[in-house]
Design an enzyme around this catalytic site. Structure first.
Site, PDB file in Angstrom:
ATOM      1  N   CYS A  68       0.777  -1.390   0.019  1.00 25.01           N
ATOM      2  CA  CYS A  68      -0.252  -0.028  -0.068  1.00 25.01           C
ATOM      3  C   CYS A  68       1.061   1.231   0.153  1.00 25.01           C
ATOM      4  O   CYS A  68       1.430   1.790  -1.002  1.00 25.01           O
ATOM      5  CB  CYS A  68      -0.906  -0.160   1.148  1.00 25.01           C
ATOM      6  N   ARG A 100     -12.526   6.143  -0.300  1.00 23.62           N
ATOM      7  CA  ARG A 100     -11.383   5.476   0.038  1.00 23.62           C
ATOM      8  C   ARG A 100     -12.136   3.905  -0.467  1.00 23.62           C
ATOM      9  O   ARG A 100     -13.310   3.512  -0.407  1.00 23.62           O
ATOM     10  CB  ARG A 100     -11.341   5.103   1.675  1.00 23.62           C
ATOM     11  N   HIS A 125      -3.603  -5.801   2.748  1.00 23.89           N
ATOM     12  CA  HIS A 125      -3.198  -6.053   4.011  1.00 23.89           C
ATOM     13  C   HIS A 125      -3.772  -7.298   4.527  1.00 23.89           C
ATOM     14  O   HIS A 125      -4.311  -8.149   3.823  1.00 23.89           O
ATOM     15  CB  HIS A 125      -3.874  -4.832   4.634  1.00 23.89           C
TER      16      HIS A 125
HETATM   17  N1  GLN Z   1      -2.153   6.875   2.596  1.00 29.39           N
HETATM   18  C1  GLN Z   1      -2.157   5.840   1.208  1.00 29.39           C
HETATM   19  C2  GLN Z   1      -3.686   5.689   0.770  1.00 29.39           C
HETATM   20  O1  GLN Z   1      -4.509   6.075   1.400  1.00 29.39           O
HETATM   21  C3  GLN Z   1      -1.847   4.482   1.765  1.00 29.39           C
HETATM   22  C4  GLN Z   1      -2.647   3.812   2.913  1.00 29.39           C
HETATM   23  C5  GLN Z   1      -2.198   2.672   3.379  1.00 29.39           C
HETATM   24  O2  GLN Z   1      -1.004   2.055   3.273  1.00 29.39           O
HETATM   25  N2  GLN Z   1      -3.274   1.464   3.624  1.00 29.39           N
HETATM   26  O3  GLN Z   1      -3.742   5.459  -0.396  1.00 29.39           O
END
Ligand code: GLN
Length: 244
Positions: free
Chosen positions: A94, A128, A194
């Site tokens: 990520c 998101r 993740h």
């Molecule tokens: N901040 C980055 C995003 O929101 C990565 C998030 C993360 O590592 N889960 O895309």
């Protein structure tokens, strides 16, 4: 045999327990009698990537990514890019994955430069992408499914010679548009999974270990672990938990 595992920015890039990937690499090496050494690479640590056999970067929120972007691009870009070109086995998750590319344009308009090792770029979307995710990967002649969860606003787009880690079976993936997830370039792997991703996907873990061993010691065969659960393939795991 010994593998040195470099854990980059453990104090910054450790979203959703991504450090569990380090523990998994260590365990699956030790269960095979392979010694491991974990090297924490924090901001200001001087690192010779030639001493590292497997490098790991976890995920992080935009704030931590800014700190990491400064440290990576101002001090490490050339050495890390050379190591990647030289075939270093690398797993990035990520936020860490995004910073191996050209840039990450965050939702507040902040354009964080990456090291440009991968021809990818990331632009934050207006929602998101949070969901469980299943992908189908094809690595070194093997096709297998991987499971995890994703939580990112960044939409990553692959350019030119960068292959995806897999195609999305369920979830969003790199950008929720092209059906692809993650990236593969030489022995560098990026993913939005993740979980942590490695304990959920032992076959992928063993691919990383095998690549690192072969780069250091030459061709080898990694024997499957005989734990009742461990030796299950991804398909068996997914079929156990994903009823169609
Ligand atoms: N901040 C980055 C995003 O929101 C990565 C998030 C993360 O590592 N889960 O895309």
């Amino acid at each position: 045999m010994k593998l040195v595992i470099g854990h980059m920015y453990p104090e910054l890039l450790n979203l959703y327990g991504d450090r569990g990937n380090i523990i998994t690499l260590k365990r699956r090496c030790e269960w095979r009698g392979i010694e491991t050494e974990i090297k924490a690479i924090t901001v200001d640590t001087n690192t010779n990537f030639k001493d590292i056999d497997i490098l790991f970067l976890g995920g992080g929120s935009d704030r931590e990514q800014k700190i990491v972007s400064d440290d990576l691009t101002l001090k490490r870009a050339n050495n890390l890019k050379s190591a990647i070109e030289d075939g270093l086995t690398l797993l990035s998750i990520c936020g860490g994955y995004q910073l191996l590319g050209m840039y990450y344009l965050s939702s507040d308009g902040n354009k964080l430069p990456g090291i440009g090792a991968l021809e990818i770029y990331t632009v934050a979307g207006n929602k998101r992408m949070i969901d469980n995710i299943i992908i189908e990967s094809y690595i070194d002649g093997k096709t297998f499914k991987m499971v995890g969860f994703e939580n990112h606003s960044g939409k990553t787009f692959l350019q030119n010679n960068v292959k995806p880690l897999g195609k999305v079976i369920y979830g969003n993936g790199n950008n929720g548009e092209d059906g692809m997830e993650g990236a593969i370039y030489k022995n560098t792997f990026g993913t939005y999974l993740h979980g942590p991703v490695l304990p959920k996907n032992p076959e992928f873990t063993d691919i990383l270990i095998k690549k690192a061993l072969e780069r250091k010691y030459g061709n080898c065969t990694l024997m499957p672990l005989d734990d009742s659960f461990e030796h299950l393939t991804q398909d068996a795991i997914v079929n156990r938990f994903v009823k169609k």
